[in-house]
Design a protein around this motif. Structure first.
Motif, mmCIF file in Angstrom:
data_model
loop_
_atom_site.group_PDB
_atom_site.id
_atom_site.type_symbol
_atom_site.label_atom_id
_atom_site.label_comp_id
_atom_site.label_asym_id
_atom_site.label_seq_id
_atom_site.Cartn_x
_atom_site.Cartn_y
_atom_site.Cartn_z
ATOM 1 N N MET A 11 36.318 44.740 74.529
ATOM 2 C CA MET A 11 37.551 45.700 74.024
ATOM 3 C C MET A 11 36.017 46.874 72.688
ATOM 4 O O MET A 11 35.489 46.065 72.385
ATOM 5 N N SER A 14 34.708 45.741 68.344
ATOM 6 C CA SER A 14 35.275 44.586 68.834
ATOM 7 C C SER A 14 33.503 43.874 68.456
ATOM 8 O O SER A 14 33.122 44.547 69.047
ATOM 9 N N GLN A 15 33.554 42.629 68.090
ATOM 10 C CA GLN A 15 32.313 41.622 68.491
ATOM 11 C C GLN A 15 32.169 41.484 69.792
ATOM 12 O O GLN A 15 31.251 41.192 69.956
ATOM 13 N N ARG A 18 28.574 42.810 71.084
ATOM 14 C CA ARG A 18 27.586 41.837 70.985
ATOM 15 C C ARG A 18 26.889 40.787 72.461
ATOM 16 O O ARG A 18 25.646 40.814 72.906
ATOM 17 N N ARG A 37 41.715 48.474 72.248
ATOM 18 C CA ARG A 37 42.262 48.220 70.856
ATOM 19 C C ARG A 37 43.761 48.954 71.679
ATOM 20 O O ARG A 37 44.031 50.261 71.605
ATOM 21 N N ARG A 41 45.339 45.699 67.679
ATOM 22 C CA ARG A 41 44.709 44.669 67.932
ATOM 23 C C ARG A 41 44.298 43.962 70.103
ATOM 24 O O ARG A 41 44.488 45.858 70.403
ATOM 25 N N SER A 42 44.111 43.761 70.329
ATOM 26 C CA SER A 42 43.863 43.369 71.606
ATOM 27 C C SER A 42 45.021 43.535 72.607
ATOM 28 O O SER A 42 46.499 43.655 72.426
ATOM 29 N N LYS A 54 41.818 37.109 73.714
ATOM 30 C CA LYS A 54 41.105 38.235 72.689
ATOM 31 C C LYS A 54 39.860 38.365 73.850
ATOM 32 O O LYS A 54 39.744 37.833 74.392
ATOM 33 N N ALA A 55 38.996 39.050 72.886
ATOM 34 C CA ALA A 55 37.531 39.431 73.251
ATOM 35 C C ALA A 55 36.775 38.985 72.765
ATOM 36 O O ALA A 55 37.472 39.048 70.872
ATOM 37 N N PRO A 56 35.776 38.334 72.952
ATOM 38 C CA PRO A 56 35.312 39.121 74.628
ATOM 39 C C PRO A 56 35.822 37.756 75.399
ATOM 40 O O PRO A 56 36.002 37.231 74.710
ATOM 41 N N GLU A 68 34.955 32.667 72.658
ATOM 42 C CA GLU A 68 34.705 32.224 72.232
ATOM 43 C C GLU A 68 32.725 33.316 72.647
ATOM 44 O O GLU A 68 32.250 32.730 73.206
ATOM 45 N N SER A 69 32.355 34.119 71.023
ATOM 46 C CA SER A 69 31.580 34.521 71.819
ATOM 47 C C SER A 69 29.697 33.744 71.777
ATOM 48 O O SER A 69 29.036 33.875 72.598
HETATM 49 N N1 LIG Z 1 36.010 33.476 67.648
HETATM 50 C C1 LIG Z 1 36.159 34.789 68.828
HETATM 51 C C2 LIG Z 1 36.691 35.415 68.074
HETATM 52 C C3 LIG Z 1 37.244 36.964 68.714
HETATM 53 C C4 LIG Z 1 38.456 37.858 68.715
HETATM 54 O O1 LIG Z 1 38.699 37.117 67.382
HETATM 55 N N2 LIG Z 1 37.958 38.875 68.956
HETATM 56 C C5 LIG Z 1 39.018 39.820 68.321
HETATM 57 C C6 LIG Z 1 37.941 41.632 68.332
HETATM 58 S S1 LIG Z 1 36.687 41.529 67.615
HETATM 59 C C7 LIG Z 1 40.097 40.316 68.791
HETATM 60 O O2 LIG Z 1 40.237 40.476 70.817
HETATM 61 N N3 LIG Z 1 40.955 40.849 67.969
HETATM 62 C C8 LIG Z 1 42.097 41.252 68.787
HETATM 63 C C9 LIG Z 1 43.038 40.520 68.300
HETATM 64 O O3 LIG Z 1 43.628 39.601 67.865
HETATM 65 O O4 LIG Z 1 44.790 40.746 68.133
HETATM 66 C C10 LIG Z 1 34.827 35.336 69.203
HETATM 67 O O5 LIG Z 1 33.674 34.997 68.312
HETATM 68 O O6 LIG Z 1 34.972 35.523 70.566
#
Ligand SMILES: N[C@@H](CCC(=O)N[C@@H](CS)C(=O)NCC(=O)O)C(=O)O
Length: 230
Positions: A11, A14-15, A18, A37, A41-42, A54-56, A68-69
């Motif tokens: 996404m 976003s994280q 990495r 996004r 949000r996702s 969520k992503a990734p 979980e990354s």
């Molecule tokens: N702990 C998860 C966190 C994943 C996460 O929160 N991703 C965010 C993007 S930085 C996301 O999808 N946020 C959108 C949402 O929750 O709606 C990881 O390390 O991958």
């Protein structure tokens, strides 16, 4: 397992950047699904592949979807890094325990403090104009008394960990801890949560990452990586 072709659900802003970077470092064939996004949000389609939405997310190719990354990075390195390039430089101090500790520091210690500060930042922006100063005051107090000192503690620790080496896992190449830490460190810098000039080794580490061809390719293949959220 190494014959499987993984699919990264990525996404923008976003994280998951990495993980895209790690895939490019590994130089393996993979599929890339780009998601956008929606109002920060996702998008709903990410719930079709994993209930957390969520992503990734990484589809391994044999019917499994990993969230979980930290775990995705572990899976990718264990499955595809046969030469051990991203598992430390052979110096005994850059071992798996250090890798695990730094990954958990990113996910369970630094990450939550950063999230508290980010939420307060969003709260200030969302507060109606005529009382925004009040929310900004609360944010400033919490940063002075809590998130600022906590982040400083972690950043000073991380800066010390880079003494005498280019990456958290050694001098030859980034390791899992480098991939994992790259997101929270860049996120804090993007919203000026920390003054990176105070941590020169971390500043150089980020610059080093940005110079890596795989990082540059990951930016080209992704759909934007702006963590300023403005
Ligand atoms: N702990 C998860 C966190 C994943 C996460 O929160 N991703 C965010 C993007 S930085 C996301 O999808 N946020 C959108 C949402 O929750 O709606 C990881 O390390 O991958």
């Amino acid at each position: 397992m190494a014959g499987l072709k993984p699919t990264l659900h990525h996404m923008n802003n976003s994280q998951s950047q990495r993980i895209l970077w790690l895939l490019e470092e590994l130089e393996i064939p993979y599929n890339l699904e780009l998601h956008q996004r929606v109002e920060q949000r996702s998008p709903p389609e990410l719930r079709q592949t994993h209930p957390l939405g969520k992503a990734p997310q990484l589809e391994t190719g044999d019917g499994r979807v990993i969230a979980e990354s930290v775990v995705i990075a572990k899976y990718l390195i264990e499955t595809y890094d046969k030469a051990g390039k991203f598992r430390g430089d052979g110096n005994p101090k850059n071992d798996t325990l250090r890798d695990e500790q730094l990954c958990l520091l990113a996910a369970s210690s630094l990450g939550p403090v950063m999230l508290v500060d980010l939420i307060l930042l969003f709260a200030s922006r969302m507060t109606p104009f005529f009382v925004r100063w009040l929310m900004a005051l609360v944010h400033s107090q919490i940063r002075t008394q809590f998130s600022g000192p906590e982040l400083d503690l972690y950043y000073r620790y991380l800066d010390d960990q880079l003494e005498g080496q280019d990456y958290f896992m050694g001098n030859t190449a980034p390791g899992r801890a480098d991939f994992v830490l790259s997101y929270p460190v860049q996120q804090c810098i993007a919203v000026a949560m920390v003054d990176i000039k105070k941590y020169p080794r971390i500043e150089q580490w980020i610059a080093r990452i940005h110079e890596r061809p795989a990082w540059k390719r990951s930016l080209e293949k992704g759909n934007g990586y702006d963590l300023a959220f403005d």
